[in-house]
Motif scaffolding. Structure first.
Motif, PDB file in Angstrom:
ATOM      1  N   HIS A 220     -12.856  11.012  -1.621  1.00  0.00           N
ATOM      2  CA  HIS A 220     -11.540  11.710  -1.512  1.00  0.00           C
ATOM      3  C   HIS A 220     -10.756  10.617  -0.983  1.00  0.00           C
ATOM      4  CE1 HIS A 220     -11.512  15.583  -3.241  1.00  0.00           C
ATOM      5  NE2 HIS A 220     -12.262  16.112  -2.528  1.00  0.00           N
ATOM      6  N   TYR A 221     -11.138  10.297   0.334  1.00  0.00           N
ATOM      7  CA  TYR A 221     -10.083   9.318   0.909  1.00  0.00           C
ATOM      8  C   TYR A 221     -10.174   7.831   0.359  1.00  0.00           C
ATOM      9  CZ  TYR A 221      -8.936  12.209   4.975  1.00  0.00           C
ATOM     10  OH  TYR A 221      -8.529  13.526   5.304  1.00  0.00           O
ATOM     11  N   LEU A 222     -11.207   7.419  -0.392  1.00  0.00           N
ATOM     12  CA  LEU A 222     -11.343   6.292  -0.972  1.00  0.00           C
ATOM     13  C   LEU A 222     -10.473   5.920  -2.199  1.00  0.00           C
ATOM     14  CD1 LEU A 222     -12.426   3.613  -1.209  1.00  0.00           C
ATOM     15  CD2 LEU A 222     -14.255   4.583  -2.384  1.00  0.00           C
ATOM     16  N   ASP A 223     -10.224   7.277  -2.844  1.00  0.00           N
ATOM     17  CA  ASP A 223      -9.489   7.483  -3.881  1.00  0.00           C
ATOM     18  C   ASP A 223      -8.059   7.585  -3.372  1.00  0.00           C
ATOM     19  OD1 ASP A 223      -8.866   8.357  -6.818  1.00  0.00           O
ATOM     20  OD2 ASP A 223      -7.802   9.761  -5.580  1.00  0.00           O
ATOM     21  N   LEU A 224      -7.682   8.311  -2.496  1.00  0.00           N
ATOM     22  CA  LEU A 224      -6.277   8.386  -1.795  1.00  0.00           C
ATOM     23  C   LEU A 224      -5.775   7.050  -1.574  1.00  0.00           C
ATOM     24  CD1 LEU A 224      -3.804  10.009  -1.024  1.00  0.00           C
ATOM     25  CD2 LEU A 224      -5.056  10.565   0.895  1.00  0.00           C
ATOM     26  N   SER A 225      -6.577   6.257  -0.815  1.00  0.00           N
ATOM     27  CA  SER A 225      -6.109   5.003  -0.205  1.00  0.00           C
ATOM     28  C   SER A 225      -5.980   3.889  -1.303  1.00  0.00           C
ATOM     29  CB  SER A 225      -7.050   4.556   0.699  1.00  0.00           C
ATOM     30  OG  SER A 225      -8.304   4.675   0.322  1.00  0.00           O
ATOM     31  N   LEU A 226      -6.746   3.970  -2.448  1.00  0.00           N
ATOM     32  CA  LEU A 226      -6.586   3.024  -3.447  1.00  0.00           C
ATOM     33  C   LEU A 226      -5.375   3.424  -4.138  1.00  0.00           C
ATOM     34  CD1 LEU A 226     -10.175   3.027  -4.787  1.00  0.00           C
ATOM     35  CD2 LEU A 226      -9.053   1.237  -3.639  1.00  0.00           C
ATOM     36  N   TRP A 227      -5.075   4.867  -4.331  1.00  0.00           N
ATOM     37  CA  TRP A 227      -3.950   5.125  -5.145  1.00  0.00           C
ATOM     38  C   TRP A 227      -2.657   4.559  -4.454  1.00  0.00           C
ATOM     39  CZ3 TRP A 227      -1.012  10.014  -4.218  1.00  0.00           C
ATOM     40  CH2 TRP A 227       0.084  10.362  -5.302  1.00  0.00           C
ATOM     41  N   LEU A 228      -2.564   4.982  -3.128  1.00  0.00           N
ATOM     42  CA  LEU A 228      -1.416   4.451  -2.293  1.00  0.00           C
ATOM     43  C   LEU A 228      -1.332   2.962  -2.392  1.00  0.00           C
ATOM     44  CD1 LEU A 228      -1.972   6.892   0.784  1.00  0.00           C
ATOM     45  CD2 LEU A 228      -0.209   7.029  -1.128  1.00  0.00           C
ATOM     46  N   LEU A 229      -2.170   2.101  -2.576  1.00  0.00           N
ATOM     47  CA  LEU A 229      -2.326   0.893  -2.361  1.00  0.00           C
ATOM     48  C   LEU A 229      -1.965   0.329  -4.098  1.00  0.00           C
ATOM     49  CD1 LEU A 229      -5.618  -0.219  -0.444  1.00  0.00           C
ATOM     50  CD2 LEU A 229      -3.205  -0.622   0.003  1.00  0.00           C
ATOM     51  N   GLY A 230      -1.965   1.180  -4.779  1.00  0.00           N
ATOM     52  CA  GLY A 230      -1.633   0.897  -6.038  1.00  0.00           C
ATOM     53  C   GLY A 230      -2.643   0.417  -6.918  1.00  0.00           C
ATOM     54  N   ASN A 231      -3.865   0.920  -6.633  1.00  0.00           N
ATOM     55  CA  ASN A 231      -5.174   0.606  -7.379  1.00  0.00           C
ATOM     56  C   ASN A 231      -5.364  -0.814  -7.552  1.00  0.00           C
ATOM     57  OD1 ASN A 231      -4.243   3.691  -8.403  1.00  0.00           O
ATOM     58  ND2 ASN A 231      -6.693   3.433  -8.012  1.00  0.00           N
TER      59      ASN A 231
ATOM     60  N   ARG B 117      -9.542   5.800 -15.557  1.00  0.00           N
ATOM     61  CA  ARG B 117      -9.954   4.309 -15.206  1.00  0.00           C
ATOM     62  C   ARG B 117      -9.645   4.112 -13.772  1.00  0.00           C
ATOM     63  NH1 ARG B 117     -11.344   0.817 -18.822  1.00  0.00           N
ATOM     64  NH2 ARG B 117     -11.199   1.458 -21.066  1.00  0.00           N
ATOM     65  N   GLU B 118      -8.781   4.790 -13.061  1.00  0.00           N
ATOM     66  CA  GLU B 118      -8.638   4.937 -11.608  1.00  0.00           C
ATOM     67  C   GLU B 118      -9.868   5.385 -10.889  1.00  0.00           C
ATOM     68  OE1 GLU B 118      -4.001   5.088 -11.635  1.00  0.00           O
ATOM     69  OE2 GLU B 118      -4.891   6.981 -10.981  1.00  0.00           O
ATOM     70  N   ALA B 119     -10.114   6.532 -11.377  1.00  0.00           N
ATOM     71  CA  ALA B 119     -11.555   7.223 -10.947  1.00  0.00           C
ATOM     72  C   ALA B 119     -12.752   6.363 -11.109  1.00  0.00           C
ATOM     73  CB  ALA B 119     -11.678   8.657 -11.672  1.00  0.00           C
ATOM     74  N   LEU B 120     -12.888   5.712 -12.251  1.00  0.00           N
ATOM     75  CA  LEU B 120     -14.065   4.960 -12.407  1.00  0.00           C
ATOM     76  C   LEU B 120     -13.889   3.834 -11.443  1.00  0.00           C
ATOM     77  CD1 LEU B 120     -15.939   3.286 -14.194  1.00  0.00           C
ATOM     78  CD2 LEU B 120     -14.268   2.315 -15.596  1.00  0.00           C
ATOM     79  N   GLN B 121     -12.924   3.232 -11.121  1.00  0.00           N
ATOM     80  CA  GLN B 121     -12.619   2.176  -9.996  1.00  0.00           C
ATOM     81  C   GLN B 121     -13.270   2.663  -8.575  1.00  0.00           C
ATOM     82  OE1 GLN B 121      -8.906   1.269  -7.891  1.00  0.00           O
ATOM     83  NE2 GLN B 121      -9.146  -0.615  -8.749  1.00  0.00           N
ATOM     84  N   VAL B 122     -13.181   3.971  -8.257  1.00  0.00           N
ATOM     85  CA  VAL B 122     -13.536   4.407  -7.094  1.00  0.00           C
ATOM     86  C   VAL B 122     -15.282   4.638  -7.062  1.00  0.00           C
ATOM     87  CG1 VAL B 122     -13.849   6.761  -5.687  1.00  0.00           C
ATOM     88  CG2 VAL B 122     -11.750   6.025  -6.829  1.00  0.00           C
ATOM     89  N   SER B 123     -15.586   5.077  -8.319  1.00  0.00           N
ATOM     90  CA  SER B 123     -17.124   5.039  -8.313  1.00  0.00           C
ATOM     91  C   SER B 123     -17.774   3.790  -8.386  1.00  0.00           C
ATOM     92  CB  SER B 123     -17.427   5.805  -9.730  1.00  0.00           C
ATOM     93  OG  SER B 123     -17.540   7.032  -9.512  1.00  0.00           O
ATOM     94  N   LYS B 124     -16.973   2.634  -9.096  1.00  0.00           N
ATOM     95  CA  LYS B 124     -17.487   1.303  -8.846  1.00  0.00           C
ATOM     96  C   LYS B 124     -17.602   0.710  -7.549  1.00  0.00           C
ATOM     97  CE  LYS B 124     -15.786  -1.433 -11.978  1.00  0.00           C
ATOM     98  NZ  LYS B 124     -15.009  -2.380 -12.708  1.00  0.00           N
TER      99      LYS B 124
END
Length: 345
Positions: A182-193, A321-328
């Motif tokens: 959850h926190y990994l996804d949130l922080s990536l999103w705030l950084l602009g992925n 594709r953003e969720a895919l990046q989290v899993s990657k």
């Protein structure tokens, strides 16, 4: 246009606590048409509790009766169910994490793009009010270019002693894939992925494998415990930004410690709670947010966004594709810990 017909796959706690109540609050737009679980008795009990008419034990049989499904099963089954639903022409909201591996996530993305149907992942931390406001601050250049993120998702002695959270075969991992995601996804999103280029990670489960543990969230078998209960990582991105990341179910700390801190070229933001930190007019200025009381749950706006996406009037807040990046990145953290080497993506 009639109401969107939703089916729930997996009748466990996450369905009952989050998804079903949220959709029922939006009954002017959606009806929960059916519920499915491999344990049909459980499905029938939940159907009676929430007044859901149709019950299935085979999700393939459900697809003809619904327009969309929410997948609330253990992680192992996310990809197979999502791909089958999308190929049947059914929209999908899938619980986090997206799937067990990057390859499974890619199969879900491919199925969504081939079908033209909606696929979104329930990373509901993006829908928290503080998170939504923080994203606006970033987009409006209040902190300039984001440079460094510091992310903490630490609980004190709270290994989940229920469900299948500590079952590696069904979940794929522990604290990282369950809560840290959850926190990994949130922080990536705030950084602009931004695109990651290097990941260094270390996973631990020393504490949870010790006998006679003090644990606030029920009991578990320390002898069979084989998932991570504490994870640290460093992530470098191709645009030069970096992230320091730590998550744990069982940290020996004074109290739970969770939040995101992002430093940019002209300012910074902190979550949770939200604070904007700037240096201007010859001063250091810190602005703390204060919310008007109301429904603070992210479940309702998440459900609303999914419904509107299915109706063609919005885009998913959480894109596949953003969720895919989290899993990657999760895969890379696990691989880095296993090989004791940094992973170049």
């Amino acid at each position: 246009m009639g109401k969107l017909r939703i089916g729930i796959i997996g009748a466990g706690g996450i369905a009952q606590a989050r998804h079903i109540p949220a959709f029922q609050k939006l009954s002017d737009l959606v009806t929960i048409e059916a519920i499915c679980d491999v344990n049909e008795e459980v499905a029938r009990n939940v159907a009676q509790k929430f007044q859901i008419n149709k019950v299935f034990s085979n999700y393939h049989e459900m697809f003809a009766k619904v327009d969309a499904v929410t997948i609330c099963t253990p992680n192992k089954f996310h990809a197979d169910i999502a791909v089958a639903a999308l190929e049947a022409g059914v929209h999908v909201l899938c619980e986090k994490p997206m799937a067990m591996s990057t390859e499974e996530c890619q199969a879900m993305v491919d199925a969504a793009e081939a079908s033209g149907k909606v696929l979104s992942i329930a990373y509901h931390y993006r829908f928290i009010k503080d998170s939504q406001a923080a994203k606006k601050l970033v987009l409006e250049n209040e902190i300039g270019e984001p440079i460094v993120a510091r992310v903490k998702a630490l609980r004190r002695r709270k290994v989940p002693g229920w469900g299948v959270f500590t079952n590696k075969e069904l979940q794929g991992g522990g604290s990282l894939i369950d809560w840290g995601c959850h926190y990994l996804d949130l922080s990536l999103w705030l950084l602009g992925n931004p695109e990651p280029e290097l990941v260094t990670g270390t996973t631990y489960n020393h504490l949870s494998k010790m006998p006679n543990q003090v644990n606030q969230w029920g009991s578990f078998n320390h002898e069979t415990f084989n998932v991570d209960d504490h994870v640290t990582a460093y992530i470098r991105f191709k645009n030069g930004a970096s992230m320091l990341f730590e998550t744990s179910w069982s940290a020996n700390i004074p109290k739970d410690d969770e939040g995101v801190s992002i430093s940019g070229t002209v300012g910074g933001i902190n979550l949770f709670p939200l604070q904007l930190n700037q240096a201007k007019h010859g001063m250091l200025l810190n602005s703390a947010a204060e919310w008007v009381p109301g429904d603070e749950s992210p479940d309702l706006p998440q459900a609303q966004n999914f419904i509107n996406c299915c109706l063609g009037i919005e885009q998913p807040v959480v894109k596949p594709r953003e969720a895919l990046q989290v899993s990657k990145i999760i895969d890379a953290i696990y691989k880095s810990s296993e090989t004791r080497q940094s992973i170049i993506l």
